[in-house]
Design an enzyme around this catalytic site. Structure first.
Site, short mmCIF file in Angstrom:
data_model
loop_
_atom_site.label_atom_id
_atom_site.label_comp_id
_atom_site.label_asym_id
_atom_site.label_seq_id
_atom_site.Cartn_x
_atom_site.Cartn_y
_atom_site.Cartn_z
N HIS A 4 0.88 -1.18 0.00
CA HIS A 4 0.00 0.00 0.00
C HIS A 4 0.91 1.22 0.00
O HIS A 4 1.45 1.60 1.04
CB HIS A 4 -0.91 0.01 1.23
CG HIS A 4 -1.89 1.13 1.21
ND1 HIS A 4 -3.24 0.94 1.40
CD2 HIS A 4 -1.75 2.47 1.03
CE1 HIS A 4 -3.87 2.11 1.33
NE2 HIS A 4 -2.97 3.06 1.10
N HIS B 58 1.78 5.25 -1.66
CA HIS B 58 1.45 6.44 -2.45
C HIS B 58 2.74 7.01 -3.03
O HIS B 58 3.60 7.48 -2.27
CB HIS B 58 0.78 7.51 -1.56
CG HIS B 58 -0.54 7.05 -1.02
ND1 HIS B 58 -1.73 7.24 -1.70
CD2 HIS B 58 -0.85 6.36 0.10
CE1 HIS B 58 -2.72 6.71 -1.00
NE2 HIS B 58 -2.22 6.17 0.10
N ARG C 2 2.57 9.29 -5.62
CA ARG C 2 2.24 10.62 -6.19
C ARG C 2 2.66 10.73 -7.64
O ARG C 2 2.84 9.74 -8.33
CB ARG C 2 2.87 11.75 -5.36
CG ARG C 2 2.66 11.66 -3.87
CD ARG C 2 1.21 11.70 -3.47
NE ARG C 2 1.05 11.91 -2.03
CZ ARG C 2 0.03 11.47 -1.34
NH1 ARG C 2 -0.94 10.79 -1.91
NH2 ARG C 2 -0.06 11.71 -0.04
N ASN D 162 -4.90 7.34 -6.17
CA ASN D 162 -5.60 8.60 -5.85
C ASN D 162 -4.82 9.84 -6.30
O ASN D 162 -4.47 10.70 -5.50
CB ASN D 162 -5.96 8.67 -4.36
CG ASN D 162 -4.75 8.62 -3.43
OD1 ASN D 162 -3.72 8.06 -3.76
ND2 ASN D 162 -4.88 9.21 -2.26
N LYS E 296 -8.76 -0.25 -6.21
CA LYS E 296 -8.89 0.38 -4.89
C LYS E 296 -10.18 1.16 -4.78
O LYS E 296 -10.45 2.06 -5.60
CB LYS E 296 -7.68 1.31 -4.68
CG LYS E 296 -7.72 2.17 -3.44
CD LYS E 296 -7.42 1.37 -2.17
CE LYS E 296 -7.62 2.16 -0.90
NZ LYS E 296 -6.55 3.10 -0.60
N HIS F 44 -10.51 1.30 1.31
CA HIS F 44 -10.28 2.24 2.42
C HIS F 44 -11.56 2.19 3.25
O HIS F 44 -12.56 2.80 2.90
CB HIS F 44 -10.02 3.66 1.90
CG HIS F 44 -9.73 4.64 2.99
ND1 HIS F 44 -8.56 5.34 3.09
CD2 HIS F 44 -10.48 5.01 4.07
CE1 HIS F 44 -8.59 6.10 4.18
NE2 HIS F 44 -9.75 5.93 4.79
N HIS G 3 -4.89 -0.74 5.53
CA HIS G 3 -4.38 -0.03 6.72
C HIS G 3 -5.31 -0.13 7.92
O HIS G 3 -5.83 0.86 8.41
CB HIS G 3 -4.06 1.43 6.41
CG HIS G 3 -5.08 2.17 5.56
ND1 HIS G 3 -6.41 2.23 5.86
CD2 HIS G 3 -4.94 2.85 4.41
CE1 HIS G 3 -7.03 2.94 4.93
NE2 HIS G 3 -6.17 3.32 4.04
N ASP H 60 1.32 2.52 3.54
CA ASP H 60 0.49 3.73 3.35
C ASP H 60 1.38 4.96 3.47
O ASP H 60 0.92 6.03 3.89
CB ASP H 60 -0.69 3.79 4.34
CG ASP H 60 -1.76 4.77 3.88
OD1 ASP H 60 -1.73 5.18 2.70
OD2 ASP H 60 -2.63 5.13 4.69
N HIS I 79 3.47 14.35 1.82
CA HIS I 79 2.90 15.67 1.52
C HIS I 79 4.04 16.67 1.75
O HIS I 79 4.86 16.44 2.64
CB HIS I 79 1.74 16.01 2.46
CG HIS I 79 0.52 15.17 2.25
ND1 HIS I 79 -0.42 15.44 1.29
CD2 HIS I 79 0.10 14.03 2.88
CE1 HIS I 79 -1.40 14.53 1.35
NE2 HIS I 79 -1.10 13.65 2.29
N ALA J 247 -3.57 14.72 5.53
CA ALA J 247 -3.43 13.42 6.19
C ALA J 247 -2.39 12.57 5.48
O ALA J 247 -2.41 12.47 4.26
CB ALA J 247 -4.78 12.70 6.19
O1 DOR Z 1 -3.49 9.48 5.63
C1 DOR Z 1 -3.76 9.17 4.49
N1 DOR Z 1 -3.15 9.73 3.43
N2 DOR Z 1 -4.71 8.25 4.28
C2 DOR Z 1 -5.15 7.95 3.06
O2 DOR Z 1 -6.00 7.13 2.94
C3 DOR Z 1 -4.64 8.68 1.89
C4 DOR Z 1 -3.32 9.21 2.12
C5 DOR Z 1 -2.88 10.21 1.08
O3 DOR Z 1 -3.06 9.93 -0.11
O4 DOR Z 1 -2.34 11.25 1.45
ZN ZN Z 2 -3.33 5.07 1.38
#
Ligand code: DOR
Ligand code: ZN
Length: 339
Positions: A12, A14, A16, A40, A95, A134, A168, A240, A244, A256
C-alpha cells in the site's frame, strides 16, 4: 548483528506524480522489491491509458532500481466486464474509496448500495481481481473504521470469491473480522503498529503523525501487533507511506498522511526484535504473505539491515519523514539487486 530480508514488498504505497514522484520514488524503490501503487492522483487513475502512462512515469522515476510497481485502478461502479477484461493484465487490484473520505477520494463510492456495486464486483470476482478498500464511514472519527466492518462483512458474504483487502487496519474489530470471513485480508502500516492517538494528539499536536484512518487506542494497537508479529497469513505489510510537502503538513488544515518509506524496514526490524518475533515472521509479514495473497512473484532483492543507529534526516526532498531527527536502532547496510 545483521538481518537479511528478501524481496520486501510494500502492499500500500502512495508514490504521487510529477516532481513529488521524481523526488520520493527512490526511497521505496531502493529497499523494496515492489509496491502496490495507490491510484488517488488528480484525476484518479481510472483508464487503461492512465494506468500504463502512470506506470511508465514511475519506472522512469525509479531509474535503475529493481522495483515492480503493482498498479491499481480507482474503483468506479461504472466499470463493466469488458472494460475490466481489457485492463486485467495491467493491474494487480482495484482500490475503492468512500467518496471524500481522504486525500483525492472525491470521485469514490457514496452510499454503499450493494446492488449498485454488484455488476462491477461480480466481474472482478470472475476475473480474479482483488478489491482493496479504504474502510471508513463518515461517522465520528474514532468510530469510522469499526462502523465500516459491517460493510466489509456485507461485501465479503455477497461476493465470497472476491478477495477483499481491508487496507491499513487500525482497530481490534477489523482484526477480528479477518478470521470470520475466508475472503477478507488486511494490510497494516508501520505507524499504526508504533503509535496510538496519544502520540498524535495527547501532548503537543504532531501533524506528521496525522493520517487517515487516525491511530486508535492501545488495545487496538495491541490487536494489530498480535497479528503482525505472528505474521498471520491474512495480513501483510502496506506502509500507506503518503508524502505531503512540509508546508501542507505544518499548516492550519494539515494534510493526512505519514511518510514512512525511508524508515519502514528499519523500524519493523526493531519492532520485531523487541517483541521477540523471529526473522521468519518478519519475512512473511513483509513478503511471503503478500506473495500468496496476490499470487505475485517479486523480483529478487536482498536487503541487509544492521543494528547500528540511524539518525533519520529532517527532510527528504521537502517531505518530513516519521521519526525525523530521531535515532532509530537499525540501518540499511546494503541492498543487492538479484539473489
Ligand atoms: O493518511 C492518508 N493519506 N490516508 C489515506 O488514505 C490517503 C493518504 C494520502 O493519499 O495522502
Ligand atoms: Zn493510502
Amino acid at each position: 548483528m545483521s538481518l537479511i530480508l528478501h524481496s520486501p514488498l510494500d502492499m500500500h504505497l502512495h508514490l504521487r506524480d510529477e516532481k513529488m514522484l521524481e523526488n520520493i520514488a527512490q526511497a521505496s524503490a531502493h529497499t523494496f522489491s515492489g509496491g502496490l501503487i495507490m491510484p488517488n492522483l488528480v484525476p484518479p487513475v481510472s483508464s487503461k491509458e492512465e494506468i500504463v502512462a502512470y506506470k511508465n512515469r514511475i519506472l522512469k522515476a525509479i531509474g535503475k532500481e529493481t522495483f515492480t510497481p503493482y498498479m491499481t485502478l480507482f474503483f468506479k461502479s461504472t466499470y463493466d466486464k469488458t472494460f475490466l477484461e481489457s485492463v486485467r493484465d495491467e493491474i494487480t487490484a482495484i482500490k475503492l474509496y468512500p467518496a471524500g473520505i481522504t486525500t483525492n477520494s472525491e470521485g469514490g463510492v457514496s452510499g454503499f448500495d450493494i446492488e449498485e456495486l454488484r455488476p462491477t464486483l461480480e466481474a472482478m470476482s470472475e476475473l480474479g481481481i482483488p478489491l482493496c478498500v479504504h474502510g471508513e464511514t463518515n461517522g465520528f472519527v474514532m468510530d469510522r473504521e469499526a462502523e465500516f466492518v459491517a460493510i466489509y462483512e456485507k461485501l465479503a458474504s455477497a461476493f465470497p470469491k472476491l478477495k477483499i483487502i481491508m487496507e491499513h487496519i487500525t482497530t481490534k474489530k477489523s482484526v477480528e473480522a479477518l478470521d470470520k470471513f475466508e475472503n477478507l485480508y488486511a494490510t497494516i502500516t508501520v505507524h499504526h503498529l508504533m503509535i496510538t492517538l496519544d502520540d498524535v494528539a495527547g501532548g503537543m499536536l504532531k501533524p506528521h503523525l496525522f493520517c487517515k484512518p487516525i491511530a486508535k487506542r492501545p488495545e487496538d494497537r495491541e490487536a494489530l501487533l498480535r497479528v503482525a508479529l505472528n505474521a498471520h497469513p491474512k495480513v501483510m505489510f502496506g506502509s500507506d507511506s503518503a508524502p505531503h510537502p512540509q508546508h501542507a503538513k505544518e499548516s492550519c488544515g494539515c494534510a493526512a498522511g505519514v511518510f514512512t518509506a525511508p524508515i519502514a524496514l528499519q523500524v519493523l526490524a526493531e519492532l520485531f526484535e523487541k517483541n521477540g518475533a523471529s526473522q521468519e515472521k518478519l519475512q512473511a509479514f513483509v513478503c511471503g504473505n503478500a506473495q500468496k495473497i496476490y499470487n505475485i512473484t517479486p523480483l529478487p532483492k536482498k536487503v541487509v539491515l544492521e543494528k547500528k543507529p540511524f539518525k533519520v534526516p529532517q527532510l527528504y526532498s521537502g517531505v518530513v519523514p516519521m521519526y525525523a531527527g530521531e535515532e532509530i536502532t537499525y540501518s540499511i547496510k546494503e541492498v543487492y539487486n538479484g539473489r
